[in-house]
Design an enzyme around this catalytic site. Structure first.
Site, PDB file in Angstrom:
ATOM      1  N   GLU A 141      -3.231  17.927 -10.955  1.00  0.00           N
ATOM      2  CA  GLU A 141      -3.555  18.474 -12.281  1.00  0.00           C
ATOM      3  C   GLU A 141      -5.028  18.839 -12.422  1.00  0.00           C
ATOM      4  O   GLU A 141      -5.693  18.507 -13.404  1.00  0.00           O
ATOM      5  CB  GLU A 141      -3.116  17.508 -13.395  1.00  0.00           C
ATOM      6  CG  GLU A 141      -2.934  18.207 -14.732  1.00  0.00           C
ATOM      7  CD  GLU A 141      -2.302  17.349 -15.802  1.00  0.00           C
ATOM      8  OE1 GLU A 141      -1.213  16.805 -15.561  1.00  0.00           O
ATOM      9  OE2 GLU A 141      -2.909  17.219 -16.874  1.00  0.00           O
ATOM     10  N   HIS A 143       2.036  14.396 -28.631  1.00  0.00           N
ATOM     11  CA  HIS A 143       1.578  13.024 -28.391  1.00  0.00           C
ATOM     12  C   HIS A 143       0.895  12.455 -29.639  1.00  0.00           C
ATOM     13  O   HIS A 143       1.091  11.285 -29.995  1.00  0.00           O
ATOM     14  CB  HIS A 143       0.622  13.031 -27.192  1.00  0.00           C
ATOM     15  CG  HIS A 143       0.209  11.677 -26.734  1.00  0.00           C
ATOM     16  ND1 HIS A 143      -0.951  11.072 -27.167  1.00  0.00           N
ATOM     17  CD2 HIS A 143       0.800  10.788 -25.911  1.00  0.00           C
ATOM     18  CE1 HIS A 143      -1.051   9.875 -26.622  1.00  0.00           C
ATOM     19  NE2 HIS A 143       0.001   9.678 -25.854  1.00  0.00           N
ATOM     20  N   LYS A 192       8.907  23.682 -12.047  1.00  0.00           N
ATOM     21  CA  LYS A 192       8.006  22.533 -11.914  1.00  0.00           C
ATOM     22  C   LYS A 192       7.526  22.397 -10.474  1.00  0.00           C
ATOM     23  O   LYS A 192       6.345  22.116 -10.222  1.00  0.00           O
ATOM     24  CB  LYS A 192       8.690  21.242 -12.383  1.00  0.00           C
ATOM     25  CG  LYS A 192       7.758  20.061 -12.257  1.00  0.00           C
ATOM     26  CD  LYS A 192       7.871  19.016 -13.291  1.00  0.00           C
ATOM     27  CE  LYS A 192       6.707  18.031 -13.114  1.00  0.00           C
ATOM     28  NZ  LYS A 192       6.867  16.821 -13.865  1.00  0.00           N
ATOM     29  N   ASN A 243       1.855  20.560 -19.824  1.00  0.00           N
ATOM     30  CA  ASN A 243       1.579  19.794 -21.045  1.00  0.00           C
ATOM     31  C   ASN A 243       1.741  20.633 -22.306  1.00  0.00           C
ATOM     32  O   ASN A 243       1.368  20.183 -23.396  1.00  0.00           O
ATOM     33  CB  ASN A 243       0.152  19.217 -21.001  1.00  0.00           C
ATOM     34  CG  ASN A 243      -0.011  18.213 -19.881  1.00  0.00           C
ATOM     35  OD1 ASN A 243       0.933  17.511 -19.532  1.00  0.00           O
ATOM     36  ND2 ASN A 243      -1.198  18.161 -19.299  1.00  0.00           N
ATOM     37  N   ARG A 293      -1.335  22.714 -13.255  1.00  0.00           N
ATOM     38  CA  ARG A 293      -0.326  21.711 -13.662  1.00  0.00           C
ATOM     39  C   ARG A 293      -0.449  21.349 -15.142  1.00  0.00           C
ATOM     40  O   ARG A 293       0.535  20.939 -15.766  1.00  0.00           O
ATOM     41  CB  ARG A 293      -0.428  20.460 -12.773  1.00  0.00           C
ATOM     42  CG  ARG A 293       0.656  19.450 -13.092  1.00  0.00           C
ATOM     43  CD  ARG A 293       0.839  18.407 -12.025  1.00  0.00           C
ATOM     44  NE  ARG A 293       1.921  17.505 -12.389  1.00  0.00           N
ATOM     45  CZ  ARG A 293       2.476  16.628 -11.577  1.00  0.00           C
ATOM     46  NH1 ARG A 293       2.038  16.521 -10.342  1.00  0.00           N
ATOM     47  NH2 ARG A 293       3.456  15.851 -11.979  1.00  0.00           N
ATOM     48  N   HIS A 332      10.484  11.432 -27.598  1.00  0.00           N
ATOM     49  CA  HIS A 332       9.432  12.173 -26.894  1.00  0.00           C
ATOM     50  C   HIS A 332       9.795  13.665 -26.815  1.00  0.00           C
ATOM     51  O   HIS A 332       8.954  14.534 -27.081  1.00  0.00           O
ATOM     52  CB  HIS A 332       9.230  11.601 -25.485  1.00  0.00           C
ATOM     53  CG  HIS A 332       8.238  12.367 -24.683  1.00  0.00           C
ATOM     54  ND1 HIS A 332       6.895  12.439 -25.019  1.00  0.00           N
ATOM     55  CD2 HIS A 332       8.391  13.152 -23.578  1.00  0.00           C
ATOM     56  CE1 HIS A 332       6.266  13.212 -24.149  1.00  0.00           C
ATOM     57  NE2 HIS A 332       7.145  13.663 -23.261  1.00  0.00           N
ATOM     58  N   LYS A 389       4.179  11.860 -10.547  1.00  0.00           N
ATOM     59  CA  LYS A 389       3.405  11.059 -11.496  1.00  0.00           C
ATOM     60  C   LYS A 389       4.153   9.750 -11.755  1.00  0.00           C
ATOM     61  O   LYS A 389       5.339   9.772 -12.103  1.00  0.00           O
ATOM     62  CB  LYS A 389       3.227  11.805 -12.820  1.00  0.00           C
ATOM     63  CG  LYS A 389       2.142  12.855 -12.797  1.00  0.00           C
ATOM     64  CD  LYS A 389       1.902  13.388 -14.199  1.00  0.00           C
ATOM     65  CE  LYS A 389       0.835  14.462 -14.191  1.00  0.00           C
ATOM     66  NZ  LYS A 389       0.668  15.093 -15.527  1.00  0.00           N
ATOM     67  N   GLU A 418      12.274  19.914 -22.882  1.00  0.00           N
ATOM     68  CA  GLU A 418      11.450  20.155 -21.681  1.00  0.00           C
ATOM     69  C   GLU A 418      11.977  21.378 -20.922  1.00  0.00           C
ATOM     70  O   GLU A 418      11.217  22.072 -20.258  1.00  0.00           O
ATOM     71  CB  GLU A 418      11.442  18.914 -20.777  1.00  0.00           C
ATOM     72  CG  GLU A 418      10.905  17.639 -21.426  1.00  0.00           C
ATOM     73  CD  GLU A 418       9.376  17.533 -21.438  1.00  0.00           C
ATOM     74  OE1 GLU A 418       8.680  18.461 -20.970  1.00  0.00           O
ATOM     75  OE2 GLU A 418       8.880  16.499 -21.946  1.00  0.00           O
ATOM     76  N   ARG A 475       0.809  -1.230   0.000  1.00  0.00           N
ATOM     77  CA  ARG A 475       0.000   0.000   0.000  1.00  0.00           C
ATOM     78  C   ARG A 475       0.839   1.275   0.000  1.00  0.00           C
ATOM     79  O   ARG A 475       0.360   2.341   0.359  1.00  0.00           O
ATOM     80  CB  ARG A 475      -0.990   0.032   1.164  1.00  0.00           C
ATOM     81  CG  ARG A 475      -1.959  -1.126   1.142  1.00  0.00           C
ATOM     82  CD  ARG A 475      -3.144  -0.889   2.042  1.00  0.00           C
ATOM     83  NE  ARG A 475      -4.030  -2.025   1.996  1.00  0.00           N
ATOM     84  CZ  ARG A 475      -3.895  -3.093   2.770  1.00  0.00           C
ATOM     85  NH1 ARG A 475      -2.925  -3.141   3.665  1.00  0.00           N
ATOM     86  NH2 ARG A 475      -4.739  -4.093   2.672  1.00  0.00           N
TER      87      ARG A 475
END
Ligand code: GLY
Length: 369
Positions: free
Chosen positions: A238, A253, A228, A246, A242, A268, A144, A186, A122
């Site tokens: 998000e 994408h 960030k 993107n 946030r 990417h 994430k 990025e 958990r």
């Protein structure tokens, strides 16, 4: 010099991102206060070969018991089967809730190891040790974690914040040039989103970072992590701000998907760079952003050796791209949400963007090739 950037927000335990040179050697000393028992260092074959021994030696020197768990290099490791294998090994190692996972690698390792840590008993602590520029400036910060399924990327995951992020600039020296440039996309993205002064520096002296200059890389990583961390601190899950991170990703994408996520054709980071250029040109075309700003954004992206035009990536049909964009998980209620810009350093979330306008824009982009 070592810089510590705090990450804190309402919904999670605060942690630090430490950025500097030679930090892998200090890993053990930094992990020791968190690890009451053992650690498992999850890495991939490539990074394990380069840095696995140094990481284990550093843990051992600090009195921390560590074992290496190696997964195959590449996106295919972000799968249910690899996640199951990793968790099974963790059980076989008899880890318990007080033990710590160390993710030593790029985005794939961070995502997989982070999700394994989120699920194991958990949830146990994990430390991110990002070894690619992309992971240092983006994926290792913010919690994430995810794997892919045959239906799409990052569809199964959890928000699970690390206890610590250790970003060693020296390990970037072993990166292939193309991978370094991809991470640079990025970095540029962060300036484009909310810091025009940073973008000016990236366009000038800072541009050396894209070619591997360690001083420029350090400053670029620190500022990216600050940006960030501020955004994640405000909006961990998000729900709003946030989504700005993107920028370039919805166009990017769709392009990646049309190319079958073939990194040999387009990485990417290259897709994000191209997506940022498209988002700025679309914004300019819609009268939201001065055309000169879109031209400058494109010029700086291109100068870093990154693509800005669809023709550089392949041959596309606008309808197919728009279909992918509308089906992107960032689309809400069937409407298209895009991150657009008012100028460099001022991106915004545009909801209910007219898909027909996007199709017409992409048709013009394809025809201009
Ligand atoms: N890579 C975008 C985010 O972490 O939200």
């Amino acid at each position: 010099m070592t810089t510590t950037v705090p990450v804190s927000g309402g919904g999670f335990r605060p942690y630090e991102v430490v950025v500097g040179h030679g930090l892998l050697a200090e890993l053990g000393a930094r992990v020791a206060p968190l690890a009451q028992g053992r650690t498992v260092v999850i890495t991939d074959e490539t990074v394990g070969r380069l840095h696995g021994k140094a990481a284990l030696a550093s843990l051992k020197a600090a009195g921390v018991h560590g074992r290496l768990l190696t997964v195959p290099a590449g996106e295919a490791s972000k799968s249910f089967s690899e996640l199951e294998r990793v968790i099974d090994r963790m059980l076989a190692f008899q880890l318990d809730r007080k033990d710590v996972v160390v993710a030593l690698g790029g985005g794939v390792v961070g995502d997989l190891a982070g999700l394994a840590a989120a699920l194991f008993m958990r949830g146990i602590d994990f430390v991110q040790v990002p070894t690619t520029l992309l992971a240092q400036v983006d994926s290792s910060v913010g919690g994430k974690t995810a794997i892919d399924t045959p239906r799409g990327k990052n569809l199964v995951g959890a928000f699970h914040q690390p206890r610590l992020v250790v970003a060693d600039i020296e390990v970037l020296a072993t990166l292939p040039e193309r991978q370094l440039r991809s991470g640079w996309a990025e970095v540029l993205k962060h300036g484009l989103i909310c810091d025009s002064g940073f973008f000016d520096w990236l366009a000038g002296d800072g541009a050396a970072g894209a070619k591997g200059d360690p001083g420029a890389l350090e400053r670029a990583v620190v500022r990216s992590v600050e940006i960030k961390s501020a955004i994640v601190g405000e909006d961990e899950k998000e729900a709003g701000r946030r989504a700005l991170l993107n920028l370039g990703h919805t166009f990017g994408h769709a392009i990646e998907a049309e190319l079958g996520f073939d990194e040999a054709k387009l990485t990417h980071g290259e897709a994000v760079a191209l997506g940022c250029a498209l988002a700025f040109r679309f914004s300019a075309g819609q009268g939201l952003c001065p055309p000169g700003e879109a031209e400058r954004a494109e010029g700086v992206i291109a100068a870093a050796g990154l693509p800005t035009r669809l023709a550089q990536a392949g041959t596309f049909r606008s309808a197919a791209l728009v279909k992918r964009m509308a089906g992107d998980k960032k689309a809400e209620g069937g409407r298209m949400t895009l991150i657009l810009a008012r100028r460099i350093g001022e991106a915004f979330v545009a909801k209910e963007v007219d898909a027909a306008a996007v199709t017409a824009f992409l048709e013009r982009e394809i025809a201009a090739a």
